[in-house]
Enzyme design. Structure first.
Site, short mmCIF file in Angstrom:
data_model
loop_
_atom_site.label_atom_id
_atom_site.label_comp_id
_atom_site.label_asym_id
_atom_site.label_seq_id
_atom_site.Cartn_x
_atom_site.Cartn_y
_atom_site.Cartn_z
CB SER A 10 8.21 6.24 -0.20
OG SER A 10 9.08 5.14 0.33
N1 SAH Z 1 8.98 0.99 -1.11
C1 SAH Z 1 8.17 0.74 -0.02
C2 SAH Z 1 8.52 1.50 1.25
C3 SAH Z 1 8.83 0.64 2.26
S1 SAH Z 1 9.51 1.42 3.68
C4 SAH Z 1 6.54 0.64 -0.39
O1 SAH Z 1 6.22 1.40 -1.42
O2 SAH Z 1 5.72 0.54 0.66
C5 SAH Z 1 11.29 0.51 3.72
C6 SAH Z 1 11.18 -1.16 3.70
O3 SAH Z 1 12.43 -1.32 3.42
C7 SAH Z 1 10.52 -1.60 4.90
O4 SAH Z 1 9.44 -2.33 4.54
C8 SAH Z 1 11.64 -2.39 5.68
O5 SAH Z 1 11.32 -3.65 6.33
C9 SAH Z 1 12.63 -2.51 4.46
N2 SAH Z 1 14.14 -2.89 4.71
C10 SAH Z 1 14.88 -2.25 5.74
N3 SAH Z 1 16.02 -2.82 5.52
C11 SAH Z 1 15.85 -3.85 4.71
C12 SAH Z 1 16.88 -4.80 4.29
N4 SAH Z 1 18.10 -4.88 4.58
N5 SAH Z 1 16.52 -5.42 3.08
C13 SAH Z 1 15.43 -5.39 2.85
N6 SAH Z 1 14.41 -4.70 3.23
C14 SAH Z 1 14.89 -3.82 4.17
#
Ligand code: SAH
Length: 260
Positions: free
Chosen positions: A104
């Protein structure tokens, strides 16, 4: 009085415990040996200065919490992105982290963290246990570890869960727990949570999240409204029930069910 988390212990197998630190310790030999081949060009040595500029911009953009600004200044974002992208690590932009996911934007991470600190239950005594849905590369989890007593972070993609573990290993954040699993189910073992934060957006907030939130706790998540527009949603759990507030438009990757 705001309470900072300590770094009291060590991750299993992570070597000796570090001395308590005000900012995150340099996590890898790169920081100590700036001439190392893997030192990211243009960021390595002066990353603190680049980060300080990012923090200034966050403050100018409306982030008022000194605690959040301190955390954003402490966590080295360039260590969470691919080497080809390190020069963009401190720009206010989301970046690819593999498997179709993104880290993000710093302004969004800071905004959401500031909202968490606004939870009723966090106003005196600071933020307790936090659940993060969507570990991704682990960056936001590291920021949260600076702000909360305990952080549980769930990721549904094995590849990213492993990547986050690798990225975070050297930081030795004893209050951060990475979990592989479907975040739509929350993580009941750690409940109740002072705050829940989602980095992926669905079209409804899973019931488990509301159930696992403590009274006085706050949930911050992207949510797609009926027209498809994704908005930032805040849910406060009060003694009288849930109170919802819809904030600004946001752009997050989709919340998916199951693991992969
Ligand atoms: N906070 C992260 C942002 C990652 S993007 C960072 O700092 O990099 C969002 C993430 O949510 C992705 O990796 C995706 O795989 C995950 N995601 C989506 N649905 C999910 C779920 N049901 N449970 C756990 N993770 C999930």
């Amino acid at each position: 009085m705001q309470r900072r988390p300590g770094f009291p212990a060590r991750l299993p197998g992570a070597g000796p415990a570090p001395a308590p630190a005000r900012t995150m310790p340099p996590p890898s030999p790169v920081a100590r040996r700036p001439s190392a081949v893997s030192s990211p060009v243009g960021v390595g040595l002066d990353s603190a200065a680049v980060r300080a500029r990012m923090v200034q911009k966050l403050a100018a953009g409306g982030i008022g919490s000194a605690q959040v600004l301190q955390a954003m200044g402490a966590v080295e974002r360039h260590r969470f992105v691919d080497s080809a992208l390190v020069n963009q690590a401190y720009e206010d932009t989301s970046l690819p982290i593999g498997l179709g996911q993104t880290i993000s934007k710093p302004s969004v991470v800071a905004r959401m963290c500031e909202l968490l600190l606004g939870a009723e239950g966090a106003r005196s005594g600071g933020l307790g246990r936090v659940l993060e849905i969507g570990t991704g590369c682990g960056y936001q989890a590291a920021v949260l570890s600076q702000l909360a007593r305990e952080v549980y972070s769930l990721e549904r993609l094995r590849g990213l869960h492993d990547k986050a573990r690798d990225n975070l290993r050297a930081f030795r954040l004893a209050n951060l727990h990475l979990l592989f699993g479907d975040g739509t189910l929350g993580y009941a073992k750690g409940a109740p949570y002072a705050a829940i934060i989602a980095a992926a957006g669905g079209d409804a907030v899973p019931q488990a999240w509301c159930d696992q939130l403590a009274v006085g706790g706050r949930l911050v998540a992207p949510i797609a409204l009926s027209g498809g527009q994704q908005m930032l949603l805040v849910i406060d759990k009060t003694p009288h029930g849930l109170k919802q507030t819809v904030l600004e438009p946001v752009h997050f990757v989709p919340l998916k069910s199951g693991i992969a």
